[in-house]
Design a protein around this motif. Structure first.
Motif, PDB file in Angstrom:
ATOM      1  N   VAL A  20     -43.798  71.119 -29.025  1.00 34.15           N
ATOM      2  CA  VAL A  20     -42.750  70.816 -28.038  1.00 34.15           C
ATOM      3  C   VAL A  20     -43.082  69.471 -27.404  1.00 34.15           C
ATOM      4  CG1 VAL A  20     -41.642  71.496 -25.889  1.00 34.15           C
ATOM      5  CG2 VAL A  20     -42.300  73.256 -27.541  1.00 34.15           C
ATOM      6  N   SER A  21     -42.168  68.527 -27.466  1.00 32.50           N
ATOM      7  CA  SER A  21     -42.383  67.220 -26.842  1.00 32.50           C
ATOM      8  C   SER A  21     -42.221  67.349 -25.333  1.00 32.50           C
ATOM      9  CB  SER A  21     -41.380  66.203 -27.386  1.00 32.50           C
ATOM     10  OG  SER A  21     -41.544  66.023 -28.780  1.00 32.50           O
ATOM     11  N   HIS A  22     -43.098  66.680 -24.596  1.00 38.73           N
ATOM     12  CA  HIS A  22     -43.014  66.732 -23.136  1.00 38.73           C
ATOM     13  C   HIS A  22     -43.762  65.541 -22.558  1.00 38.73           C
ATOM     14  CE1 HIS A  22     -47.224  68.194 -22.767  1.00 38.73           C
ATOM     15  NE2 HIS A  22     -46.959  68.784 -23.923  1.00 38.73           N
ATOM     16  N   PRO A  23     -43.399  65.116 -21.342  1.00 35.27           N
ATOM     17  CA  PRO A  23     -44.107  63.998 -20.721  1.00 35.27           C
ATOM     18  C   PRO A  23     -45.582  64.325 -20.496  1.00 35.27           C
ATOM     19  CG  PRO A  23     -42.026  64.431 -19.594  1.00 35.27           C
ATOM     20  CD  PRO A  23     -42.261  65.578 -20.528  1.00 35.27           C
ATOM     21  N   GLU A  24     -46.403  63.320 -20.490  1.00 30.83           N
ATOM     22  CA  GLU A  24     -47.846  63.527 -20.318  1.00 30.83           C
ATOM     23  C   GLU A  24     -48.154  64.203 -18.996  1.00 30.83           C
ATOM     24  OE1 GLU A  24     -51.941  60.803 -20.241  1.00 30.83           O
ATOM     25  OE2 GLU A  24     -50.049  59.968 -20.972  1.00 30.83           O
ATOM     26  N   GLY A  25     -47.341  63.925 -17.988  1.00 32.99           N
ATOM     27  CA  GLY A  25     -47.588  64.485 -16.668  1.00 32.99           C
ATOM     28  C   GLY A  25     -47.090  65.904 -16.480  1.00 32.99           C
ATOM     29  N   VAL A  26     -46.515  66.490 -17.511  1.00 36.73           N
ATOM     30  CA  VAL A  26     -46.078  67.895 -17.453  1.00 36.73           C
ATOM     31  C   VAL A  26     -47.030  68.717 -18.309  1.00 36.73           C
ATOM     32  CG1 VAL A  26     -44.235  69.534 -17.924  1.00 36.73           C
ATOM     33  CG2 VAL A  26     -43.671  67.247 -17.068  1.00 36.73           C
ATOM     34  N   GLU A  27     -47.743  69.635 -17.699  1.00 34.62           N
ATOM     35  CA  GLU A  27     -48.683  70.497 -18.419  1.00 34.62           C
ATOM     36  C   GLU A  27     -47.914  71.599 -19.138  1.00 34.62           C
ATOM     37  OE1 GLU A  27     -52.268  73.737 -17.586  1.00 34.62           O
ATOM     38  OE2 GLU A  27     -51.261  72.739 -15.909  1.00 34.62           O
ATOM     39  N   LEU A  28     -48.094  71.706 -20.444  1.00 32.44           N
ATOM     40  CA  LEU A  28     -47.503  72.776 -21.228  1.00 32.44           C
ATOM     41  C   LEU A  28     -48.581  73.826 -21.464  1.00 32.44           C
ATOM     42  CD1 LEU A  28     -45.282  74.094 -22.922  1.00 32.44           C
ATOM     43  CD2 LEU A  28     -45.981  72.622 -24.839  1.00 32.44           C
ATOM     44  N   ARG A  29     -48.370  75.016 -20.895  1.00 38.02           N
ATOM     45  CA  ARG A  29     -49.381  76.066 -20.971  1.00 38.02           C
ATOM     46  C   ARG A  29     -48.786  77.285 -21.688  1.00 38.02           C
ATOM     47  NH1 ARG A  29     -51.635  78.177 -15.381  1.00 38.02           N
ATOM     48  NH2 ARG A  29     -51.670  75.903 -15.066  1.00 38.02           N
ATOM     49  N   TRP A  30     -49.400  77.662 -22.804  1.00 39.07           N
ATOM     50  CA  TRP A  30     -48.964  78.845 -23.554  1.00 39.07           C
ATOM     51  C   TRP A  30     -49.703  80.061 -23.030  1.00 39.07           C
ATOM     52  CZ3 TRP A  30     -44.965  78.323 -26.893  1.00 39.07           C
ATOM     53  CH2 TRP A  30     -44.669  77.027 -27.338  1.00 39.07           C
ATOM     54  N   LEU A  31     -48.967  81.122 -22.730  1.00 35.33           N
ATOM     55  CA  LEU A  31     -49.531  82.354 -22.207  1.00 35.33           C
ATOM     56  C   LEU A  31     -49.425  83.439 -23.274  1.00 35.33           C
ATOM     57  CD1 LEU A  31     -47.723  82.272 -18.740  1.00 35.33           C
ATOM     58  CD2 LEU A  31     -49.966  81.297 -19.301  1.00 35.33           C
ATOM     59  N   HIS A  32     -50.546  84.015 -23.664  1.00 34.55           N
ATOM     60  CA  HIS A  32     -50.566  85.022 -24.726  1.00 34.55           C
ATOM     61  C   HIS A  32     -50.616  86.422 -24.108  1.00 34.55           C
ATOM     62  CE1 HIS A  32     -52.660  81.702 -27.278  1.00 34.55           C
ATOM     63  NE2 HIS A  32     -51.362  81.486 -27.121  1.00 34.55           N
TER      64      HIS A  32
END
Length: 278
Positions: A181-193
């Motif tokens: 998923v593309s996202h700005p560097e300043g947005v943390e993408l956190r996957w929750l399992h």
């Protein structure tokens, strides 16, 4: 008060499957196009959605469907059913749009259909609708949802400016359900399992993660969509604990654990189905 006039049905658009992608074990992307693409008018919302009509193949119905006429001739259980899906992306060069489907074996109607879809299969839908796009005046953004909300969250993340800041929390079964998923560097993408053996809609990993976010300065805009009871848990965090204004929060249930789609839609008119007071 004058009687409210019934809303005129939206015109149906007929497209065909151009190709199919297996994004993860539980996520299938279909690219749709054909002559019907000219009838599709993007609305600028990152949560743009369409209402797909599914008819029983054995009935041999030809799209678009005259639903009023069919109600007079078919048994209720034979009428086409509608399912709501986010438009993940529109490609004006290829003249196509992409829709992602969560697939869990033979469960449901739309998932098994998408899992077996082949190029040339026809798709009938109305729309698009939608209501959310990132507010450029927000200081930071919070996105929270499960697989059902991932297409809308991903579309929103891709639309953000490069200097945007925030957190995106995505609940999935396990690591093999994560997709690029593309996202700005300043947005943390956190996957929750939630765990590969844990049923979607029964885990608390998403509200736990939101509750655990440390406070940060500035005005936050929230997009939180997914399983209904999980959204109710987020409602209590966002409005009771964080005291956010309603105008800064897009909060909605896309589905409900233990409910069929038809029952889930019917319950939207009942107290159990209402996430926010009307």
């Amino acid at each position: 008060m004058p009687d409210r006039q019934p809303r005129a049905p939206r015109p149906q658009i007929v497209m065909e499957v151009l190709r199919r992608e297996q994004l993860s074990p539980h996520l299938v992307r279909l690219h749709l196009g054909g002559s019907g693409f000219d009838a599709f008018a993007p609305n600028g919302f990152t949560d743009a959605y369409v209402k797909i009509h599914f008819a029983k193949p054995s009935l041999g119905l030809e799209p678009p469907y005259d639903l009023e006429a069919l109600r007079e001739t078919l048994a209720p259980e034979d009428l086409p059913v509608r399912r709501t899906y986010t438009v993940r992306a529109v490609d004006p060069v290829e003249r196509s749009l992409a829709i992602d489907f969560v697939v869990h074996g033979s469960e449901g109607i739309a998932g098994p259909w998408a899992d077996a879809a082949q190029p040339g299969d026809r798709v009938v839908f109305a729309g698009p609708g939608g209501a959310y796009r990132p507010d450029p005046t927000a200081d930071w953004y919070l996105f929270a949802g499960d697989e059902s909300a991932l297409p809308a969250m991903a579309a929103a993340l891709e639309s953000l400016p490069d200097d945007a800041r925030g957190v995106a929390l995505v609940e999935v079964h396990a690591a093999d359900d994560e997709i690029p998923v593309s996202h700005p560097e300043g947005v943390e993408l956190r996957w929750l399992h939630r765990g590969s053996t844990v049923a979607a809609g029964t885990s608390t990993v998403l509200p736990d993660a939101v509750r655990g976010l440390v406070g940060r300065p500035g005005r936050v805009q929230v997009f939180a969509h997914g399983e209904r009871e999980t959204m109710k848990a987020l409602r209590d965090i966002l409005f009771t604990q964080w005291s956010l204004p309603r105008a800064d929060v897009s909060l909605s249930g896309y589905w409900a654990y233990g409910r069929t789609e038809d029952r889930f839609q019917a319950e939207k008119r009942e107290p159990i189905g209402q996430i926010l007071p009307r």
